[in-house]
Scaffold this motif. Structure first.
Motif, short mmCIF file in Angstrom:
data_model
loop_
_atom_site.label_atom_id
_atom_site.label_comp_id
_atom_site.label_asym_id
_atom_site.label_seq_id
_atom_site.Cartn_x
_atom_site.Cartn_y
_atom_site.Cartn_z
N TRP A 34 0.85 -1.18 0.00
CA TRP A 34 0.00 0.00 0.00
C TRP A 34 0.89 1.24 0.00
O TRP A 34 1.85 1.33 0.77
CB TRP A 34 -0.93 0.00 1.21
CG TRP A 34 -2.03 -1.02 1.12
CD1 TRP A 34 -1.95 -2.29 0.66
CD2 TRP A 34 -3.40 -0.82 1.51
NE1 TRP A 34 -3.16 -2.92 0.73
CE2 TRP A 34 -4.07 -2.04 1.24
CE3 TRP A 34 -4.10 0.24 2.04
CZ2 TRP A 34 -5.43 -2.20 1.51
CZ3 TRP A 34 -5.45 0.08 2.31
CH2 TRP A 34 -6.11 -1.13 2.04
N THR A 48 -3.01 3.68 0.40
CA THR A 48 -3.86 3.26 -0.72
C THR A 48 -3.37 1.93 -1.26
O THR A 48 -2.16 1.74 -1.44
CB THR A 48 -3.85 4.32 -1.83
OG1 THR A 48 -4.24 5.59 -1.29
CG2 THR A 48 -4.82 3.93 -2.95
N SER A 49 -4.31 1.03 -1.53
CA SER A 49 -3.96 -0.30 -2.02
C SER A 49 -3.37 -0.22 -3.42
O SER A 49 -3.61 0.74 -4.15
CB SER A 49 -5.20 -1.20 -2.02
OG SER A 49 -6.18 -0.68 -2.90
N ALA A 54 -8.90 0.48 -2.46
CA ALA A 54 -9.07 0.59 -1.01
C ALA A 54 -8.16 1.67 -0.46
O ALA A 54 -7.06 1.91 -0.97
CB ALA A 54 -8.77 -0.75 -0.33
N GLN A 55 -8.63 2.31 0.59
CA GLN A 55 -7.84 3.36 1.23
C GLN A 55 -8.08 3.33 2.73
O GLN A 55 -9.20 3.17 3.19
CB GLN A 55 -8.22 4.74 0.68
CG GLN A 55 -7.32 5.87 1.18
CD GLN A 55 -7.70 7.21 0.58
OE1 GLN A 55 -8.65 7.85 1.02
NE2 GLN A 55 -6.96 7.65 -0.45
N LEU A 71 -11.63 3.02 6.84
CA LEU A 71 -11.24 2.09 5.77
C LEU A 71 -12.35 2.09 4.74
O LEU A 71 -13.50 1.80 5.06
CB LEU A 71 -11.04 0.69 6.36
CG LEU A 71 -10.66 -0.42 5.38
CD1 LEU A 71 -9.33 -0.15 4.71
CD2 LEU A 71 -10.62 -1.77 6.10
N ARG A 72 -12.00 2.43 3.49
CA ARG A 72 -13.00 2.50 2.42
C ARG A 72 -12.57 1.63 1.25
O ARG A 72 -11.38 1.48 0.97
CB ARG A 72 -13.17 3.95 1.93
CG ARG A 72 -13.67 4.92 2.99
CD ARG A 72 -13.87 6.31 2.39
NE ARG A 72 -14.22 7.29 3.40
CZ ARG A 72 -15.45 7.47 3.87
NH1 ARG A 72 -16.44 6.73 3.40
NH2 ARG A 72 -15.69 8.38 4.79
N HIS A 73 -13.57 1.11 0.56
CA HIS A 73 -13.31 0.34 -0.65
C HIS A 73 -14.31 0.77 -1.71
O HIS A 73 -15.51 0.86 -1.45
CB HIS A 73 -13.43 -1.16 -0.38
CG HIS A 73 -12.81 -2.02 -1.43
ND1 HIS A 73 -13.39 -2.24 -2.66
CD2 HIS A 73 -11.63 -2.70 -1.44
CE1 HIS A 73 -12.61 -3.04 -3.37
NE2 HIS A 73 -11.54 -3.33 -2.67
N SER A 83 -17.47 0.67 3.67
CA SER A 83 -16.54 1.39 4.54
C SER A 83 -16.65 0.88 5.97
O SER A 83 -17.67 0.29 6.36
CB SER A 83 -16.81 2.90 4.50
OG SER A 83 -18.10 3.17 5.04
N THR A 99 -7.73 -5.66 8.33
CA THR A 99 -6.82 -5.34 7.23
C THR A 99 -6.04 -6.57 6.78
O THR A 99 -5.74 -6.72 5.59
CB THR A 99 -5.87 -4.20 7.62
OG1 THR A 99 -5.15 -4.54 8.81
CG2 THR A 99 -6.64 -2.91 7.85
N LEU A 102 -8.37 -8.40 4.57
CA LEU A 102 -8.57 -7.67 3.31
C LEU A 102 -7.41 -7.90 2.35
O LEU A 102 -7.61 -8.00 1.14
CB LEU A 102 -8.74 -6.18 3.61
CG LEU A 102 -8.82 -5.24 2.41
CD1 LEU A 102 -10.03 -5.55 1.55
CD2 LEU A 102 -8.85 -3.78 2.87
N THR A 182 -20.17 -4.48 3.47
CA THR A 182 -18.84 -5.03 3.74
C THR A 182 -18.82 -6.53 3.46
O THR A 182 -19.73 -7.25 3.88
CB THR A 182 -18.46 -4.76 5.20
OG1 THR A 182 -18.51 -3.35 5.46
CG2 THR A 182 -17.06 -5.28 5.50
#
Length: 262
Positions: A34, A48-49, A54-55, A71-73, A83, A99, A102, A182
């Motif tokens: 990331w 950021t992925s 994802a962030q 955490l957002r996707h 999120s 995480t 994920l 999610t």
């Protein structure tokens, strides 16, 4: 000469206090690739992925009512955007469980059925009530200090999950909000971390008062080397998940034996 460091083992883990944010951020950066937003003028961490979907934001705010972790996707294929947010006092080990799941190379297979399986197994109770066109499904820890609630509409659509740790009449110790979109394996990772009865390790001066008064604490010692390299060991182990196994060398070709001349 090597020496030992005094530590405190805290249970239940949801009372252990936040811990070191690097437990989450360093493996994401070093083991999962990331990227970081390098801006010294912005007092927050943004990761950021590699696929940019994802962030993770760690934005400490003076207002304790605001979440520190987000955490957002983004929407991708059949998966809707989702999120999660976590308050400042959420133990980092609980966030790391999410995480880690994920960033795993492949989501683990999940048996269909009740999402509360791991909480049931840990002795959590299941109250439920209805409110108009919605019902609230919940699970409460045996000590009554933590709970998980999910609001479900009549059409079966999930609005959100709320995880909360609170002590009697006092304000919440921490809260987490989980979007209803999610992925199930991430919800399972969160619940598994909550239900895990393994104590968390904290330095004596970082043990919250509520952990001493309402939880279970015990003094212990670990070697300075073990304590110093715990994060490095965790990061290395997670990096190995993404390393493909070595390709076996091809077998040498068989050479026919020479015939004897007659």
């Amino acid at each position: 000469m090597p020496h030992d460091i005094d530590v405190v083992l805290v249970a239940p883990r949801y009372l252990a206090g936040p811990g070191d944010p690097a437990w989450v951020t360093v493996p994401l950066h070093r083991a999962s690739g990331w990227s970081t937003a390098e801006d010294p003028l912005v007092p927050r961490v943004i990761l950021t992925s590699p696929d940019q979907l994802a962030q993770l934001r760690l934005a400490p705010d003076p207002d304790p009512a605001e979440p520190w972790w987000t955490l957002r996707h983004a929407h991708h294929g059949d998966q809707r955007a989702w999120s999660m947010t976590f308050d400042a006092h959420t133990p980092v080990e609980i966030i790391a469980a999410v995480t880690d799941a994920l960033t795993a190379p492949a989501a683990p297979p999940l048996a269909p059925g009740d999402p509360y399986t791991m909480l049931y197994a840990a002795g959590w109770n299941a109250p439920r009530h209805h409110d108009g066109h919605t019902s609230v499904e919940g699970m409460t820890a045996p000590d009554g200090l933590a709970r998980v609630d999910r609001t479900v509409h009549e059409d079966g659509r999930t609005a959100s999950w709320i995880v909360e740790t609170s002590v009697h009449h006092l304000p919440s110790v921490w809260r987490a909000y989980v979007d209803g979109n999610t992925p199930p394996h991430l919800v399972a990772a969160l619940f598994g971390a909550l239900a895990d009865e393994t104590p968390l390790v904290r330095e004596p001066h970082r043990v919250p008062h509520l952990a001493a008064t309402h939880g279970r604490t015990s003094a212990g010692q670990v070697s300075a080397e073990t304590f110093a390299f715990a994060l490095e060991g965790r990061t290395t182990a997670l990096a190995r998940r993404r390393t493909p196994p070595p390709i076996p060398a091809p077998a040498p070709p068989s050479v026919p034996k020479p015939r004897r001349a007659r």
